[in-house]
Design a protein around this motif. Structure first.
Motif, PDB file in Angstrom:
ATOM      1  N   ALA A  16       0.825  -1.209   0.000  1.00 27.56           N
ATOM      2  CA  ALA A  16       0.000   0.000   0.000  1.00 27.56           C
ATOM      3  C   ALA A  16       0.861   1.263   0.000  1.00 27.56           C
ATOM      4  O   ALA A  16       0.565   2.242  -0.697  1.00 27.56           O
ATOM      5  N   ARG A  17       1.936   1.227   0.770  1.00 21.48           N
ATOM      6  CA  ARG A  17       2.843   2.385   0.826  1.00 21.48           C
ATOM      7  C   ARG A  17       3.500   2.625  -0.534  1.00 21.48           C
ATOM      8  O   ARG A  17       3.592   3.758  -1.008  1.00 21.48           O
ATOM      9  N   LYS A  18       3.943   1.564  -1.158  1.00 23.65           N
ATOM     10  CA  LYS A  18       4.624   1.697  -2.439  1.00 23.65           C
ATOM     11  C   LYS A  18       3.665   2.135  -3.547  1.00 23.65           C
ATOM     12  O   LYS A  18       4.039   2.912  -4.437  1.00 23.65           O
ATOM     13  N   VAL A  19       2.444   1.634  -3.508  1.00 19.94           N
ATOM     14  CA  VAL A  19       1.454   2.027  -4.506  1.00 19.94           C
ATOM     15  C   VAL A  19       1.224   3.531  -4.468  1.00 19.94           C
ATOM     16  O   VAL A  19       1.092   4.185  -5.512  1.00 19.94           O
ATOM     17  N   GLN A  20       1.207   4.096  -3.265  1.00 18.66           N
ATOM     18  CA  GLN A  20       0.961   5.530  -3.107  1.00 18.66           C
ATOM     19  C   GLN A  20       2.106   6.385  -3.638  1.00 18.66           C
ATOM     20  O   GLN A  20       1.889   7.482  -4.152  1.00 18.66           O
ATOM     21  N   SER A  21       3.335   5.894  -3.498  1.00 19.42           N
ATOM     22  CA  SER A  21       4.489   6.750  -3.786  1.00 19.42           C
ATOM     23  C   SER A  21       5.150   6.509  -5.135  1.00 19.42           C
ATOM     24  O   SER A  21       5.976   7.314  -5.566  1.00 19.42           O
ATOM     25  N   LEU A  22       4.790   5.430  -5.804  1.00 21.62           N
ATOM     26  CA  LEU A  22       5.448   5.071  -7.063  1.00 21.62           C
ATOM     27  C   LEU A  22       4.505   5.262  -8.252  1.00 21.62           C
ATOM     28  O   LEU A  22       3.303   5.447  -8.078  1.00 21.62           O
ATOM     29  N   PRO A  23       5.040   5.246  -9.483  1.00 21.00           N
ATOM     30  CA  PRO A  23       4.216   5.536 -10.672  1.00 21.00           C
ATOM     31  C   PRO A  23       2.963   4.668 -10.774  1.00 21.00           C
ATOM     32  O   PRO A  23       2.967   3.490 -10.425  1.00 21.00           O
ATOM     33  N   GLN A  24       1.921   5.290 -11.279  1.00 19.93           N
ATOM     34  CA  GLN A  24       0.607   4.643 -11.304  1.00 19.93           C
ATOM     35  C   GLN A  24       0.465   3.570 -12.381  1.00 19.93           C
ATOM     36  O   GLN A  24      -0.496   2.796 -12.355  1.00 19.93           O
ATOM     37  N   ASP A  25       1.406   3.524 -13.332  1.00 17.01           N
ATOM     38  CA  ASP A  25       1.272   2.503 -14.379  1.00 17.01           C
ATOM     39  C   ASP A  25       2.012   1.210 -14.035  1.00 17.01           C
ATOM     40  O   ASP A  25       2.118   0.315 -14.877  1.00 17.01           O
TER      41      ASP A  25
END
Length: 223
Positions: A53-62
């Motif tokens: 969840a943390r990585k999804v928020q901070s890294l590119p959406q694609d």
């Protein structure tokens, strides 16, 4: 920093056409994922809901996130809104929960059924007979928010390459059986996810379409 880009490209260049790389980024810092992303890698694997969840928020959406570890049913609701594929469905109970939570957010979640072929008791997954039973019972056919896209497994963690290759071959033969009996006209049922850092070179010889490589690319895990 660990030479992520060089290691990533070494792995990618060793894969035959048609085999996709899932870069296993669990327990690795976000700058390592960014380095791989800058080289064009888009598929990453995680196994802990909070870290993911943390990585999804901070890294590119694609980025295409795959959940690769044993997934508890009470965690499904947290990852279903954004997960691209759940690679380790090991029970009908889990499949039902994914369907339930995906329906709530109006998504179709791609999944792989996990097989337990390795001899170690610690590994999760369905026995071949249990997988046959799950498919034969047919409840999955009524699930409109789950798409079964193939099978995944982990070989025994041994040095015996003949044993590892044999386990991959069992999985490959079983995939052909399941494809023939349940998904003959379904182009989405095409993934054979086996092979990790230490054995992916054997896996691609036994029909793997998706290898899960972490340590070779990112180095020792940072806990």
């Amino acid at each position: 920093m660990y030479p992520v880009k060089e290691k990533l490209n070494e792995v990618r260049q060793s894969l035959p056409e048609g085999v996709r790389l899932v870069a296993i980024s669990k327990f690795h810092p976000e700058e390592y994922i960014t380095a791989a992303y800058e080289e064009g890698q888009r598929v990453f694997g995680e196994s802990h809901e909070q870290e993911l969840a943390r990585k999804v928020q901070s890294l590119p959406q694609d980025i295409e996130w795959h959940f690769i570890g044993h997934l508890q049913t009470n965690k499904v609701k947290y990852i279903v809104p954004y997960i691209s594929m759940i690679e380790a469905v090991d029970s009908l109970k889990l499949l039902r929960e994914i369907e339930k939570q995906a329906a709530k957010v109006n998504r179709v979640v791609r999944v792989l059924l996990e097989l337990h072929i390795a001899e170690e008791a610690t590994k999760y997954g369905l026995t071949l007979d249990a997988c046959r039973q799950l498919l034969a019972d047919g409840e999955w056919r009524q699930m409109s928010h789950v798409q079964i896209c193939g099978l995944m497994m982990m070989a025994s963690n041994v040095d015996d390459e003949a044993q590892i290759s044999n386990e991959f071959q069992i999985a490959a033969d079983f995939f052909d059986e399941v494809k023939r009996d349940y998904f003959p006209l379904d182009s989405h049922f095409c993934e054979r996810s086996w092979g990790m850092s230490h054995d992916y070179h054997l896996a691609v010889l036994r029909g793997s379409t998706m290898v899960r490589v972490g340590t070779t690319i990112f180095g020792p895990r940072v806990y």
